[in-house]
Design an enzyme around this catalytic site. Structure first.
Site, short mmCIF file in Angstrom:
data_model
loop_
_atom_site.label_atom_id
_atom_site.label_comp_id
_atom_site.label_asym_id
_atom_site.label_seq_id
_atom_site.Cartn_x
_atom_site.Cartn_y
_atom_site.Cartn_z
N GLY A 139 -25.68 -24.84 13.54
CA GLY A 139 -24.77 -25.97 13.56
C GLY A 139 -24.96 -26.83 12.34
N SER A 140 -25.92 -27.73 12.41
CA SER A 140 -26.09 -28.69 11.31
C SER A 140 -26.45 -28.01 10.00
CB SER A 140 -27.12 -29.77 11.67
OG SER A 140 -28.18 -29.21 12.37
N ASP A 159 -30.44 -20.06 19.48
CA ASP A 159 -29.62 -21.27 19.41
C ASP A 159 -30.47 -22.52 19.29
OD1 ASP A 159 -27.59 -23.09 19.54
OD2 ASP A 159 -27.00 -22.63 21.61
N GLY A 160 -30.40 -23.16 18.12
CA GLY A 160 -31.05 -24.45 17.92
C GLY A 160 -31.99 -24.48 16.74
N MET A 166 -21.03 -29.49 26.96
CA MET A 166 -22.09 -30.29 27.59
C MET A 166 -21.47 -31.27 28.56
SD MET A 166 -24.21 -31.23 24.18
CE MET A 166 -24.86 -29.96 23.08
N HIS A 184 -19.29 -20.58 17.78
CA HIS A 184 -20.08 -21.01 18.94
C HIS A 184 -19.56 -22.36 19.41
CE1 HIS A 184 -23.83 -20.91 21.33
NE2 HIS A 184 -23.90 -22.21 21.11
N ASP A 223 -20.07 -25.36 22.10
CA ASP A 223 -21.06 -25.97 22.99
C ASP A 223 -20.41 -26.93 23.97
OD1 ASP A 223 -23.64 -24.92 22.17
OD2 ASP A 223 -23.26 -25.91 20.25
N SER A 263 -21.98 -23.27 14.97
CA SER A 263 -21.69 -24.12 16.12
C SER A 263 -20.75 -25.24 15.73
CB SER A 263 -22.98 -24.70 16.69
OG SER A 263 -22.64 -25.72 17.62
N GLY A 297 -27.29 -31.32 18.70
CA GLY A 297 -27.45 -30.55 17.47
C GLY A 297 -28.51 -31.23 16.61
N GLY A 298 -28.92 -30.54 15.58
CA GLY A 298 -29.81 -31.16 14.59
C GLY A 298 -31.25 -31.36 15.02
N MET A 305 -23.28 -25.58 28.95
CA MET A 305 -24.45 -26.36 29.37
C MET A 305 -23.99 -27.31 30.45
SD MET A 305 -26.00 -26.94 25.57
CE MET A 305 -24.44 -26.51 24.80
N GLY A 343 -28.70 -29.91 24.35
CA GLY A 343 -28.12 -31.24 24.52
C GLY A 343 -27.68 -31.89 23.21
N HIS A 394 -20.77 -21.59 25.12
CA HIS A 394 -22.08 -21.86 25.71
C HIS A 394 -21.94 -23.02 26.69
CE1 HIS A 394 -26.47 -23.38 24.75
NE2 HIS A 394 -26.34 -22.96 25.99
N MET A 440 -32.64 -20.47 23.84
CA MET A 440 -32.65 -21.81 23.25
C MET A 440 -33.95 -22.00 22.47
SD MET A 440 -29.75 -22.89 24.13
CE MET A 440 -29.97 -24.37 23.14
C1 DX5 Z 1 -27.81 -27.35 21.43
C2 DX5 Z 1 -26.62 -26.47 21.22
C3 DX5 Z 1 -26.65 -25.76 19.91
C4 DX5 Z 1 -26.52 -26.67 18.75
C5 DX5 Z 1 -27.10 -26.02 17.54
O1 DX5 Z 1 -27.75 -27.94 22.68
O2 DX5 Z 1 -26.56 -25.48 22.23
O3 DX5 Z 1 -25.68 -24.73 19.85
O4 DX5 Z 1 -25.19 -27.03 18.47
O5 DX5 Z 1 -27.07 -26.94 16.51
P1 DX5 Z 1 -28.19 -26.97 15.39
O6 DX5 Z 1 -28.07 -25.70 14.63
O7 DX5 Z 1 -27.85 -28.19 14.62
O8 DX5 Z 1 -29.53 -27.08 16.11
ZN ZN Z 2 -25.24 -23.66 21.91
#
Ligand code: DX5
Ligand code: ZN
Length: 216
Positions: free
Chosen positions: A197-198, A175-176, A37, A33, A35, A8, A144-145, A68, A142, A66, A137
């Site tokens: 992501g993180s 995802d997440g 938002m 990926h 994101d 991500s 990451g991390g 959101m 909303g 993705h 999810m």
């Molecule tokens: C959350 C996002 C994820 C997020 C994942 O709202 O949809 O894609 O970036 O990040 P990590 O892996 O850090 O949870």
């Molecule tokens: Zn995502």
């Protein structure tokens, strides 16, 4: 089958996006990926169409976008034009989900449906045959991390059962909060695509981290 890996870009260094995308190009990642938002559907704002276009300029991997956002129908064409190969919309944001899925397909993209942690898998029963991916999810969208929600394992298994029952070819994306500890259990339960992501971008060697997820 090894899992597909979708790092991500939300966790990347935005001041060095080109460098980050090029790092992913040189990795064994399968998708990027992206994101999106809007500060309405989720309590955070990330970035939008111009930044997606900028990522696409350098990306050699398909963009897994993705959304959101509320009213995703209004922006499908713009994100497709910006380079999305997969467009995922939230079940919770679509009143006429079947129509939205048709619209994504008519743009020549793959259609994904994302579900929040509280949304039961059985609500996908009538749409699962029409979609290419479910983005499950494993955190509240909303940010990451965040911490992985443990209920996801059994939810993946229920979704896999539904996919088999319906003869659907939809992939299961998680995802997440994905990391090397929960990924093997997710794959065992039926996950096909892992978003990270993180875990990837805060590691000392992101390429090696992607490779270790891929080798599970
Ligand atoms: C959350 C996002 C994820 C997020 C994942 O709202 O949809 O894609 O970036 O990040 P990590 O892996 O850090 O949870
Ligand atoms: Zn995502």
């Amino acid at each position: 089958m090894p899992p597909l890996i979708a790092p991500s870009i939300l966790a990347a260094d935005f001041a060095n996006l080109q460098r980050e995308v090029e790092m992913l190009n040189g990795s064994v990642a399968d998708y990027i990926h992206v994101d999106i938002m809007d500060g309405v559907f989720v309590p955070n704002i990330s970035f939008g169409i111009p930044v997606t276009e900028a990522i696409k300029t350098y990306a050699e991997k398909p963009l897994d976008v993705h959304l959101m956002i509320v009213n995703p129908d209004q922006y499908l064409e713009a994100f497709r034009r910006a380079g999305a190969e997969i467009l995922s919309v939230h079940y919770e944001a679509c009143t006429h989900l079947h129509r939205t899925v048709q619209a994504i397909h008519s743009l020549g993209a793959k259609a994904g449906v994302a579900i929040n942690p509280h949304t039961p898998v059985h609500l996908l029963e009538e749409i699962i045959g029409d979609i290419d991916m479910v983005c499950m999810m494993s955190v509240n969208p909303g940010f990451g991390g965040q911490k992985f929600i443990e209920n996801t394992y059994s939810k993946v298994a229920r979704l896999k059962e539904l996919i088999l029952k319906k003869g659907s070819s939809a992939k299961i994306e998680i995802d997440g909060g994905v990391n090397l500890e929960n990924a093997p259990k997710l794959i065992a339960a039926g996950a096909d695509v892992l978003v990270a992501g993180s875990f990837v971008f805060s590691s000392s060697d992101p390429k090696a981290t992607i490779a270790s997820l891929k080798s599970l």
